[in-house]
Design a protein around this motif. Sequence first.
Motif, PDB file in Angstrom:
ATOM      1  N   LYS A  84       0.809  -1.217   0.000  1.00 57.02           N
ATOM      2  CA  LYS A  84       0.000   0.000   0.000  1.00 57.02           C
ATOM      3  C   LYS A  84       0.843   1.269   0.000  1.00 57.02           C
ATOM      4  CE  LYS A  84      -4.127  -1.816   2.308  1.00 57.02           C
ATOM      5  NZ  LYS A  84      -3.676  -3.157   2.665  1.00 57.02           N
ATOM      6  N   ALA A 146      -3.037  -8.317   6.770  1.00 59.98           N
ATOM      7  CA  ALA A 146      -2.426  -7.794   5.551  1.00 59.98           C
ATOM      8  C   ALA A 146      -0.953  -7.491   5.805  1.00 59.98           C
ATOM      9  CB  ALA A 146      -3.157  -6.527   5.108  1.00 59.98           C
ATOM     10  N   GLU A 148       1.296  -5.147   6.071  1.00 56.12           N
ATOM     11  CA  GLU A 148       1.393  -3.705   6.274  1.00 56.12           C
ATOM     12  C   GLU A 148       2.457  -3.426   7.329  1.00 56.12           C
ATOM     13  OE1 GLU A 148      -3.345  -2.661   5.513  1.00 56.12           O
ATOM     14  OE2 GLU A 148      -2.491  -2.567   7.529  1.00 56.12           O
ATOM     15  N   TYR A 223      -3.358   4.852   6.501  1.00 54.75           N
ATOM     16  CA  TYR A 223      -3.828   3.532   6.078  1.00 54.75           C
ATOM     17  C   TYR A 223      -5.354   3.455   6.090  1.00 54.75           C
ATOM     18  CZ  TYR A 223       0.737   1.189   6.185  1.00 54.75           C
ATOM     19  OH  TYR A 223       2.019   0.786   5.912  1.00 54.75           O
ATOM     20  N   THR A 254     -10.702  -7.258  -4.467  1.00 54.34           N
ATOM     21  CA  THR A 254      -9.540  -7.696  -3.698  1.00 54.34           C
ATOM     22  C   THR A 254      -8.810  -8.831  -4.396  1.00 54.34           C
ATOM     23  OG1 THR A 254     -10.612  -7.052  -1.629  1.00 54.34           O
ATOM     24  CG2 THR A 254      -8.775  -8.582  -1.469  1.00 54.34           C
ATOM     25  N   THR A 261      -5.519  -7.586   0.989  1.00 59.52           N
ATOM     26  CA  THR A 261      -5.969  -7.172   2.311  1.00 59.52           C
ATOM     27  C   THR A 261      -7.209  -7.961   2.707  1.00 59.52           C
ATOM     28  OG1 THR A 261      -5.125  -4.934   1.970  1.00 59.52           O
ATOM     29  CG2 THR A 261      -6.772  -5.234   3.700  1.00 59.52           C
ATOM     30  N   VAL A 301     -10.261  -2.098   0.129  1.00 53.42           N
ATOM     31  CA  VAL A 301      -9.172  -1.193  -0.219  1.00 53.42           C
ATOM     32  C   VAL A 301      -9.609  -0.328  -1.388  1.00 53.42           C
ATOM     33  CG1 VAL A 301      -6.783  -1.011  -1.001  1.00 53.42           C
ATOM     34  CG2 VAL A 301      -7.433  -2.804   0.604  1.00 53.42           C
ATOM     35  N   ASN A 309      -7.445   1.707   3.343  1.00 51.69           N
ATOM     36  CA  ASN A 309      -8.452   0.801   3.893  1.00 51.69           C
ATOM     37  C   ASN A 309      -9.718   1.584   4.230  1.00 51.69           C
ATOM     38  OD1 ASN A 309      -6.541  -1.253   3.790  1.00 51.69           O
ATOM     39  ND2 ASN A 309      -5.871  -0.919   5.884  1.00 51.69           N
TER      40      ASN A 309
END
Length: 483
Positions: A84, A146, A148, A223, A254, A261, A301, A309
């Motif tokens: 991301k 996810a 991240e 995020y 997705t 995610t 997302v 998100n």
Amino acid sequence: MSMNNLAGLVQENREKLKLLLYFAVIIALAYPLATSIGKAWESSHLARSIVRLHYVVGVSRPALNMTILGLFIGLLTLMTLDPKKRIQAALLWLGMIISLVGLLSLGLFLVQINFIAELPWFIGGLILGLVIGGGRKLLQVQTADALEFRRASLGIFFILALIVVVAFVEYHVQYPKIFSVTQSGVQTATTTPSGVGLETSGIFKNALISGLFIVVLGQFVTYDAEHDFFILGPRASGKSLFLIGAYLEALEQTSDSSANTPLNPSNDLVDMMQELDRPESEWIIEATGRGEVNVLSFQFVHGRVFPTNIGLQSIDYAGEYLNRLPDAIADTLPDDSVDSTLERLVDGVETADTLVLLLDLERFMNDEPLEITEYFDILRQADNTGVILVATKADVMAEEFREKRGLEAHRYQDEFRQYINQRLRGSQQVEGLIQETAGTEIYPVYYQTKVNENGDRVPIRDETNSVTTVGYDELLDLLGRRA
């Protein structure tokens, strides 16, 4: 090119334009910001003294600088590996290189350093950055979370924002020395109130540069969108199926994305999906009964260049509550007539940033009351709340659209949306609602359906027993832009 076409072009390419804007900001600000930080360092007292504390612990300045550089690069490396944040990280790499060039031009930071001798300090800082930023995730097997590295992004934001703010204060605030640090130790200094002042030369320019940089940097590390959506609809208006359709579209998006995610659907939503998946089912999702409450939530997302998100959470409730909701919001109902469901609805409306109001097209086509009178009272009491109008069960008008326009609704969604808006605005009540919401456009959504042998409209299922939704892609995009 008409204004509508231009607006559509901008809307279609908004993320690319946003990327271009951020690129221009980084290029424009990196060098002047670095040079102003360098000048602030040369005139600083407190910040310089704090940094010089490395003498007390026996660490040289080159070693400290290489450790800081390694720490920052460690965090930025994790940010680069975050699906991301890759674009943002690339811009920060560029900004870092430009800033280092600016500092070198002032003879600061990486000057007079034996890089081979100080390499262990750089590696130590790099490892520290990887650990602090959550690099341990790279060694774990795939989980439900996810990939991240939020701590890495926040660490970069904290470091850069702290440097920018401290540099601005040091450059423009004049104050007496509090203490000084040399290789021989720490020495305190006597302060006098008369020594405090403000350097106003260039203060507005530097404030603008610093503020703009921090704002852009804040966007880089975001995020989750802090925006609450709440859905309202009359009885049997398709609230449950509306939320399921939104989830199905998010699930499809997705699967086509590299972010992977998890959607994290709520238990009630999973239960409904299980019913919908039954091969023998048609419209297996029944209207929600009175007193029954389902919490339906998931996240998706939004965006490909700058993914964010977006969390959707709503309470699926019996439509009969809608006619009592305005009085409950106004707190004019007797206490004994307000149950827990009504209280949750009031809380949902009052805390929502945007209300999603459903219009039942099946009622409209059958010349039945839309039962949306309460919307007007709710909107009058929900100050500063955004509104999105959604036409559910739009499949009942898709056939009419095909007959009159010769177009398939699922292939010509823009034209179908315009047609829906024209037809619904023929209702004085809907026209009044649109005017009440400052001309909000109505977004149609539906499941592709057919009429079975009993004359009932049921969803069309493909060879995998899946239903097909239409219009939810545009709706999720709209929700993402509103968030």
